[in-house]
Motif scaffolding. Structure first.
Motif, PDB file in Angstrom:
ATOM      1  N   ALA A 154       1.389  -0.823   0.046  1.00 11.49           N
ATOM      2  CA  ALA A 154       0.490   0.364  -0.452  1.00 11.49           C
ATOM      3  C   ALA A 154       0.719   1.484   0.039  1.00 11.49           C
ATOM      4  O   ALA A 154       1.043   2.248  -0.959  1.00 11.49           O
ATOM      5  CB  ALA A 154      -1.029  -0.152   1.185  1.00 11.49           C
ATOM      6  N   GLY A 155       2.295   1.466   0.547  1.00 12.38           N
ATOM      7  CA  GLY A 155       2.684   2.781   0.748  1.00 12.38           C
ATOM      8  C   GLY A 155       3.492   3.019  -0.529  1.00 12.38           C
ATOM      9  O   GLY A 155       4.013   3.775  -1.053  1.00 12.38           O
ATOM     10  N   THR A 156       4.047   1.750  -1.087  1.00  9.38           N
ATOM     11  CA  THR A 156       5.268   2.148  -2.371  1.00  9.38           C
ATOM     12  C   THR A 156       3.793   2.112  -3.465  1.00  9.38           C
ATOM     13  O   THR A 156       4.406   2.671  -4.321  1.00  9.38           O
ATOM     14  CB  THR A 156       5.692   0.625  -2.844  1.00  9.38           C
ATOM     15  N   ARG A 157       2.561   1.822  -3.598  1.00 11.77           N
ATOM     16  CA  ARG A 157       1.126   1.523  -4.394  1.00 11.77           C
ATOM     17  C   ARG A 157       0.836   2.893  -4.165  1.00 11.77           C
ATOM     18  O   ARG A 157      -0.251   3.575  -4.968  1.00 11.77           O
ATOM     19  CB  ARG A 157       1.258   0.826  -4.434  1.00 11.77           C
ATOM     20  N   ARG A 158       1.122   3.575  -2.769  1.00 11.07           N
ATOM     21  CA  ARG A 158      -0.067   4.781  -2.142  1.00 11.07           C
ATOM     22  C   ARG A 158      -1.579   4.167  -2.826  1.00 11.07           C
ATOM     23  O   ARG A 158      -2.207   5.256  -2.945  1.00 11.07           O
ATOM     24  CB  ARG A 158       0.193   5.797  -3.522  1.00 11.07           C
ATOM     25  N   LEU A 159      -1.553   3.131  -1.866  1.00  7.75           N
ATOM     26  CA  LEU A 159      -3.132   2.775  -2.037  1.00  7.75           C
ATOM     27  C   LEU A 159      -3.458   3.007  -0.776  1.00  7.75           C
ATOM     28  O   LEU A 159      -2.765   2.834   0.545  1.00  7.75           O
ATOM     29  CB  LEU A 159      -3.273   1.208  -2.850  1.00  7.75           C
TER      30      LEU A 159
END
Ligand SMILES: [Zn+2]
Length: 247
Positions: A154-159
């Motif tokens: 979620a953090g790396t894909r900004r979700l």
């Protein structure tokens, strides 16, 4: 800049004191958080052709959109399942190192492979939800490996990431060694979306994250709970899956 410099020096000292080792076999490697070539070749990454629903690999390419007999005979409650690698040998060792050894350095590596395998699912998801542990087991283990993987993805894909939306309300015994029917019974009604967190789920496309997919009993039960709370769609992303699901 000073702090960055100090960080770099700190990093070099750490590398001198603790030379990077392969997370698979503990032999020395040149680069931190990377597998050695022997371990790398011991992982079987799942690539197309595979069943568009269950993500189970096909021996032959039958064309895009083809479904496995299993997905047709027993359509799962979730939309699609993807996993990064087949659950065998080294993949199984990585999972247990993460689960029981608190080897958090494995998380970014495994999450990166999952991101790649789940590219299409991630692109269409509104929120990531990890399969939760029962609070008693979480207290004992202090660490939910699926939540750590989901948090990094979620953090790396900004979700959006909703680790508290889904709760495991029934303390289930381990699924290891149970037959498919027993697994389903074991996790029936085990999950619930907390009333106060319903807004995280209602009307949203949920990507459910788990470490290993075996028969699908656990993620199917979790999917039903998410749908009861109004999720418009649920897909599943796992680190590893057995060669052919049986649910
Ligand atoms: Zn290795």
């Amino acid at each position: 800049m000073l702090r960055e410099g100090a960080g770099r020096i700190g990093g070099s000292i750490a590398r001198l004191l603790f030379p990077p080792v392969c997370p698979g076999c503990q032999t020395a490697v040149g680069q931190a958080d990377a597998l050695c070539p022997a371990c790398w070749s011991g992982l079987r990454f799942i690539e197309r052709p595979y069943c568009e629903v269950l993500g189970s690999p096909f021996a032959y390419d039958l064309g895009r959109g083809f479904l496995s007999a299993e997905a047709i005979a027993n359509p799962p409650p979730f939309g699609r399942l993807r996993a990064a690698v087949l659950y065998e040998d080294l993949a199984a060792r990585l999972v247990s190192a993460l689960k029981y050894g608190d080897r958090t350095s494995l998380v970014p590596l495994m999450a990166g492979w999952m991101s790649r395998a789940g590219e299409e699912l991630i692109a269409e998801a509104d929120v990531l939800v990890p399969v939760p542990l029962h609070h008693r087991r979480l207290l004992r283990r202090r660490f939910n490996q699926s939540a750590e993987l989901a948090r990094v993805i979620a953090g790396t894909r900004r979700l959006a990431y909703a680790p508290l939306a889904l709760a495991r309300v029934k303390p289930t015994r381990s699924q290891v060694g149970l037959r498919a029917e027993e697994r389903r019974e074991n996790v029936r009604g085990a999950f619930r979306v907390k009333e106060a967190r319903r807004g995280d789920i209602e009307g949203r496309r949920v990507l459910l994250v788990d470490d290993v997919f075996t028969t699908g009993a656990t993620v199917s039960s979790a999917t039903r709970a998410l749908k009861r709370a109004g999720a418009s769609r649920v897909d599943v992303l796992a680190f590893a899956r057995v060669a052919a699901g049986t649910e």
